[in-house]
Design an enzyme around this catalytic site. Structure first.
Site, PDB file in Angstrom:
ATOM      1  N   ASP A 386       0.865  -1.201   0.000  1.00  0.00           N
ATOM      2  CA  ASP A 386       0.000   0.000   0.000  1.00  0.00           C
ATOM      3  C   ASP A 386       0.903   1.253   0.000  1.00  0.00           C
ATOM      4  O   ASP A 386       1.868   1.371   0.739  1.00  0.00           O
ATOM      5  CB  ASP A 386      -0.878   0.002   1.264  1.00  0.00           C
ATOM      6  N   ASN A 394      -1.954  12.919  -4.332  1.00  0.00           N
ATOM      7  CA  ASN A 394      -3.107  13.381  -5.110  1.00  0.00           C
ATOM      8  C   ASN A 394      -3.407  14.840  -4.806  1.00  0.00           C
ATOM      9  O   ASN A 394      -3.639  15.652  -5.714  1.00  0.00           O
ATOM     10  CB  ASN A 394      -4.354  12.554  -4.761  1.00  0.00           C
ATOM     11  N   HIS A 399      -4.739  14.516  -9.281  1.00  0.00           N
ATOM     12  CA  HIS A 399      -5.130  13.104  -9.449  1.00  0.00           C
ATOM     13  C   HIS A 399      -4.359  12.417 -10.575  1.00  0.00           C
ATOM     14  O   HIS A 399      -3.987  11.242 -10.481  1.00  0.00           O
ATOM     15  CB  HIS A 399      -6.642  13.042  -9.684  1.00  0.00           C
ATOM     16  N   ASP A 403      -2.219   9.114 -10.605  1.00  0.00           N
ATOM     17  CA  ASP A 403      -2.314   7.968 -11.532  1.00  0.00           C
ATOM     18  C   ASP A 403      -0.928   7.590 -12.065  1.00  0.00           C
ATOM     19  O   ASP A 403      -0.571   6.416 -12.153  1.00  0.00           O
ATOM     20  CB  ASP A 403      -3.223   8.327 -12.712  1.00  0.00           C
ATOM     21  N   GLU A 429      -4.765   2.423  -4.159  1.00  0.00           N
ATOM     22  CA  GLU A 429      -3.305   2.480  -4.160  1.00  0.00           C
ATOM     23  C   GLU A 429      -2.718   1.209  -3.571  1.00  0.00           C
ATOM     24  O   GLU A 429      -1.587   1.196  -3.086  1.00  0.00           O
ATOM     25  CB  GLU A 429      -2.840   3.746  -3.383  1.00  0.00           C
TER      26      GLU A 429
HETATM   27  N1  LIG Z   1      -4.851   9.334  -8.360  1.00  0.00           N
HETATM   28  C1  LIG Z   1      -5.456   8.308  -7.852  1.00  0.00           C
HETATM   29  N2  LIG Z   1      -5.757   8.255  -6.585  1.00  0.00           N
HETATM   30  C2  LIG Z   1      -6.345   7.198  -6.018  1.00  0.00           C
HETATM   31  C3  LIG Z   1      -6.691   6.114  -6.786  1.00  0.00           C
HETATM   32  N3  LIG Z   1      -7.286   5.161  -5.996  1.00  0.00           N
HETATM   33  C4  LIG Z   1      -7.322   5.672  -4.753  1.00  0.00           C
HETATM   34  N4  LIG Z   1      -6.743   6.929  -4.735  1.00  0.00           N
HETATM   35  C5  LIG Z   1      -6.546   7.791  -3.665  1.00  0.00           C
HETATM   36  O1  LIG Z   1      -5.675   7.258  -2.699  1.00  0.00           O
HETATM   37  C6  LIG Z   1      -5.929   7.893  -1.510  1.00  0.00           C
HETATM   38  C7  LIG Z   1      -5.868   6.919  -0.390  1.00  0.00           C
HETATM   39  O2  LIG Z   1      -5.805   7.619   0.731  1.00  0.00           O
HETATM   40  P1  LIG Z   1      -5.953   6.957   2.125  1.00  0.00           P
HETATM   41  O3  LIG Z   1      -6.730   5.774   2.123  1.00  0.00           O
HETATM   42  O4  LIG Z   1      -6.403   8.010   3.028  1.00  0.00           O
HETATM   43  O5  LIG Z   1      -4.469   6.573   2.556  1.00  0.00           O
HETATM   44  P2  LIG Z   1      -3.159   7.278   2.363  1.00  0.00           P
HETATM   45  O6  LIG Z   1      -3.298   8.675   1.995  1.00  0.00           O
HETATM   46  O7  LIG Z   1      -2.378   6.495   1.330  1.00  0.00           O
HETATM   47  O8  LIG Z   1      -2.459   7.117   3.699  1.00  0.00           O
HETATM   48  P3  LIG Z   1      -1.960   5.800   4.261  1.00  0.00           P
HETATM   49  O9  LIG Z   1      -2.508   4.675   3.525  1.00  0.00           O
HETATM   50  O10 LIG Z   1      -2.335   5.830   5.722  1.00  0.00           O
HETATM   51  O11 LIG Z   1      -0.507   5.900   4.132  1.00  0.00           O
HETATM   52  C8  LIG Z   1      -7.313   8.492  -1.683  1.00  0.00           C
HETATM   53  O12 LIG Z   1      -7.147   9.921  -1.675  1.00  0.00           O
HETATM   54  C9  LIG Z   1      -7.819   8.044  -2.936  1.00  0.00           C
HETATM   55  O13 LIG Z   1      -8.605   8.984  -3.589  1.00  0.00           O
HETATM   56  C10 LIG Z   1      -6.376   6.154  -8.172  1.00  0.00           C
HETATM   57  O14 LIG Z   1      -6.635   5.251  -8.961  1.00  0.00           O
HETATM   58  N5  LIG Z   1      -5.754   7.252  -8.649  1.00  0.00           N
END
Ligand SMILES: Nc1nc2c(ncn2[C@@H]2O[C@H](COP(=O)(O)OP(=O)(O)OP(=O)(O)O)[C@@H](O)[C@H]2O)c(=O)[nH]1
Length: 508
Positions: A386, A394, A399, A403, A429
């Site tokens: 992860d 992002n 965004h 990606d 992610e």
């Molecule tokens: N650009 C982009 N962002 C994504 C995608 N899938 C998920 N995200 C973003 O990934 C972020 C995940 O954030 P969180 O779940 O809060 O976790 P984090 O910011 O990685 O923090 P930790 O996991 O605690 O380290 C979210 O803001 C989602 O919108 C994607 O396909 N593309």
């Protein structure tokens, strides 16, 4: 008693009457003698005329002729006439066909051709034993013999033969011409000779002319036979050619073979009939007409058969073309479907952003690998990765940059795993990795190496060099694991890694 009534009836008158009576009697006896001679001559001529009609009657006729030389009074003659009558009665009761007495003819030919006496005797024996099927055969045998041979003796028939013998030969020649099968072109000549024979003209020239006519007829028949043989040979060639053409047509299937057999049968029947008719035919022209008509029938049958076969072949070809076209269309449709199916399957199992297998593909693969581990008792480890604080990326760079970061991470993970390993985007992610054959310990070594590689990598975000880190939870397959249980353990490791400061790998 008055003896003389008047002087006119006196002794002189009586004497005169007596002498007249004597004259009359003498005249009557003379006349009787003449009549007897005439009757004898008539009977002799009659006996000669019918000589040769029947060999049973001939000895009687000869004896009667001899006896008639001593007049009609002979007792022997009466006996012979009675025997002749009996023979005639027997003859009427007997159905045996008469045989012409050819002795004079053979006698004559023997004088003409003394070099062939033996052959003449042979022919005569054959004739008298009725070994010739018909008179025609007998005459032809004689003609064979004399055809190429000039007579050695030049007989003057008028001197050599008595009138009676000449008459008998004359009759035989007439019968010969009557019995011979005379072609139409010779009919007039034959008739002329017959008229000459009936008119009792000199036998020598008539005999020569008769032989010449019969030789000409024989030559004519031979040339007609040759022509017929040539014609039949040509006919055989034509029929053979027809047969080859007929059987040359490809009998591709059973129905066609059956039809071919029917055609062969029809043609064979026609040819058999033709052969029968040609064997029995004596005239060429009617045979030609029969053959021509049969050939026309055979040709029509073959043409009809060929036409039907061609129509069926054309139809089969058209059907085949339609079928082929339909098959091509179906193949094309099938290919399109397969492509669509492949695409659909690809889409269903691939992550469109990173082009890695998606969660669905991962779950299938995880189940397969665990089954394999159970079978081979081999180790297997699951990693769950992860991205740390991805939300910040992002938020900071947008965004799209996020990606881009995910794409770079996917490439790095894929690049640094082994061929037998399996990498997928689990979602968001989060990435997963299956390592068949690796236990938790060795998997941890690999995960650490990967984590450092990722940590040392960076990507360009709007002109900024941005570094990213990932946390990893690791779990080794254990008996009784399900997709969910093994994932949950790895996920727990990931949670602990996040909890303990991120950018680290934890085995659970
Ligand atoms: N650009 C982009 N962002 C994504 C995608 N899938 C998920 N995200 C973003 O990934 C972020 C995940 O954030 P969180 O779940 O809060 O976790 P984090 O910011 O990685 O923090 P930790 O996991 O605690 O380290 C979210 O803001 C989602 O919108 C994607 O396909 N593309």
């Amino acid at each position: 008693m008055v003896f003389f009534k008047n002087k006119d009836e006196g002794p002189d008158r009586w004497k005169e009457k007596y002498l007249k009576l004597l004259d009359d009697q003498e005249q009557t006896e003379k006349q009787y003698k003449v009549n007897e001679e005439l009757l004898c001559k008539t009977i002799v001529r009659f006996a000669l005329a019918v000589k040769g009609l029947n060999r049973q009657l001939d000895p009687h006729l000869n004896r009667i002729r001899n006896l008639l030389k001593s007049g009609l009074q002979s007792q022997q003659l009466q006996k012979e006439l009675s025997a002749f009558s009996n023979a005639l009665i027997m003859l009427e009761e007997s159905p045996e066909p008469t045989l012409m007495d050819a002795s004079l003819l053979f006698e004559f030919l023997g004088k003409q051709y003394p070099q062939h006496l033996d052959q003449l005797d042979e022919i005569r024996a054959k004739y008298e034993n009725r070994l010739f099927s018909n008179n025609q055969g007998f005459y032809l045998a004689l003609l064979e013999l004399i055809e190429d041979n000039k007579p050695l003796a030049n007989i003057d028939l008028a001197l050599e033969l008595t009138g009676a013998d000449a008459k008998a030969i004359n009759i035989q020649l007439v019968r010969l011409l009557d019995n011979a099968e005379i072609p139409l072109v010779f009919a007039e000549d034959a008739e002329k000779i017959k008229n000459r024979l009936h008119a009792d003209q000199a036998l020598g020239p008539i005999f020569d002319d008769t032989v010449a006519l019969l030789l000409a007829i024989k030559k004519h028949l031979e040339s007609e036979q040759q022509e017929m043989a040539a014609f039949l040979s040509k006919l055989t060639e034509q029929l053979t050619e027809l047969g080859v053409k007929a059987t040359g047509v490809n009998a591709a299937n059973e129905i066609r073979v059956k039809k071919r057999n029917l055609l062969d049968q029809a043609v064979s029947e026609q040819i058999m009939e033709l052969r029968e008719k040609s064997e029995n035919a004596t005239q060429l022209e009617p045979l030609k007409q029969i053959v021509s008509s049969r050939l026309t029938t055979i040709t029509q049958q073959i043409q009809a058969h060929n036409l039907q076969e061609r129509q069926e072949r054309d139809k089969a070809q058209r059907d085949m073309q339609i079928l082929s076209q339909r098959l091509r269309e179906m193949e094309s449709e099938s290919s399109d479907l397969r492509s669509k199916l492949d695409l659909a399957q690809h889409r269903a199992t691939r992550d469109p952003l990173t082009n890695l297998p998606n969660r669905l593909a991962f779950e299938d693969r995880l189940a397969d690998e665990m089954a394999r581990c159970r079978r081979h008792k081999s180790p297997m480890t699951l990693m769950v990765w992860d991205v740390d604080l991805f939300k910040t990326i992002n938020d900071t760079y947008g965004h799209k940059c996020g990606d881009k970061a995910l794409i770079v991470i996917a490439e790095l993970l894929f690049k640094h795993c082994r061929e037998t390993d399996f990498v997928a985007r689990f979602g968001g992610e989060e990435f997963v990795m299956i390592l068949p054959g690796a236990d938790a310990k060795s998997a941890l070594v690999i995960a650490e190496k990967l984590r450092k590689t990722l940590e040392n990598s960076s990507f360009n975000a709007n002109g900024n060099k941005v570094s990213i880190t990932l946390s990893c939870g690791i779990s080794q397959f254990i008996d009784g694991d399900t997709n969910e249980s093994i994932f949950n353990r790895a996920d727990t490791g990931l949670y602990r890694a996040k909890q303990t400061g991120r950018n680290r790998c934890v085995v659970v």
